[in-house]
Design an enzyme around this catalytic site. Structure first.
Site, PDB file in Angstrom:
ATOM      1  N   ARG A   1     -15.762 -34.549  31.474  1.00  0.00           N
ATOM      2  CA  ARG A   1     -15.583 -35.897  31.654  1.00  0.00           C
ATOM      3  C   ARG A   1     -15.602 -37.005  30.273  1.00  0.00           C
ATOM      4  NH1 ARG A   1     -20.608 -37.848  34.705  1.00  0.00           N
ATOM      5  NH2 ARG A   1     -21.496 -36.222  33.395  1.00  0.00           N
TER       6      ARG A   1
ATOM      7  N   ASN B   1     -17.921 -36.765  37.930  1.00  0.00           N
ATOM      8  CA  ASN B   1     -18.213 -35.366  38.801  1.00  0.00           C
ATOM      9  C   ASN B   1     -18.324 -35.810  40.148  1.00  0.00           C
ATOM     10  OD1 ASN B   1     -17.985 -33.982  36.697  1.00  0.00           O
ATOM     11  ND2 ASN B   1     -20.393 -33.809  36.041  1.00  0.00           N
TER      12      ASN B   1
END
Length: 91
Positions: free
Chosen positions: A19, A37
């Protein structure tokens, strides 16, 4: 003209800094949107920007950071959200 793509990134993409890496790439390319996520072990991203720039991000995303192993990216074109004015990492 801005396009918006929702991406579902599959593979070993959680617990490897994906990320943060993705957000850095998106900011470098001046894209707007978010990355987060999912409970399924996948990463979801929404990116808004020029189509060619999004394609560049997709190429980079298939490689990802060194510890990631991307197996597939599912792309879905969506309507641009006018409320997205930066790029964020969501929990």
């Amino acid at each position: 003209m801005n396009k918006a793509m929702k991406l579902l990134i599959q593979g070993k993409v959680q617990g490897v800094g994906y990320r943060r890496w993705f957000a850095k790439q998106a900011l470098e390319l001046a894209l707007k949107g978010y990355v987060q996520n999912l409970q399924t072990g996948e990463v979801e991203a929404m990116v808004v920007g020029d189509e060619q720039v999004i394609q560049e991000l997709l190429k980079r995303s298939l490689v990802g950071p060194s510890r990631a192993e991307v197996s597939r990216i599912i792309q879905t074109q969506v309507q641009p959200d006018p409320n997205l004015n930066d790029f964020k990492i969501l929990c």
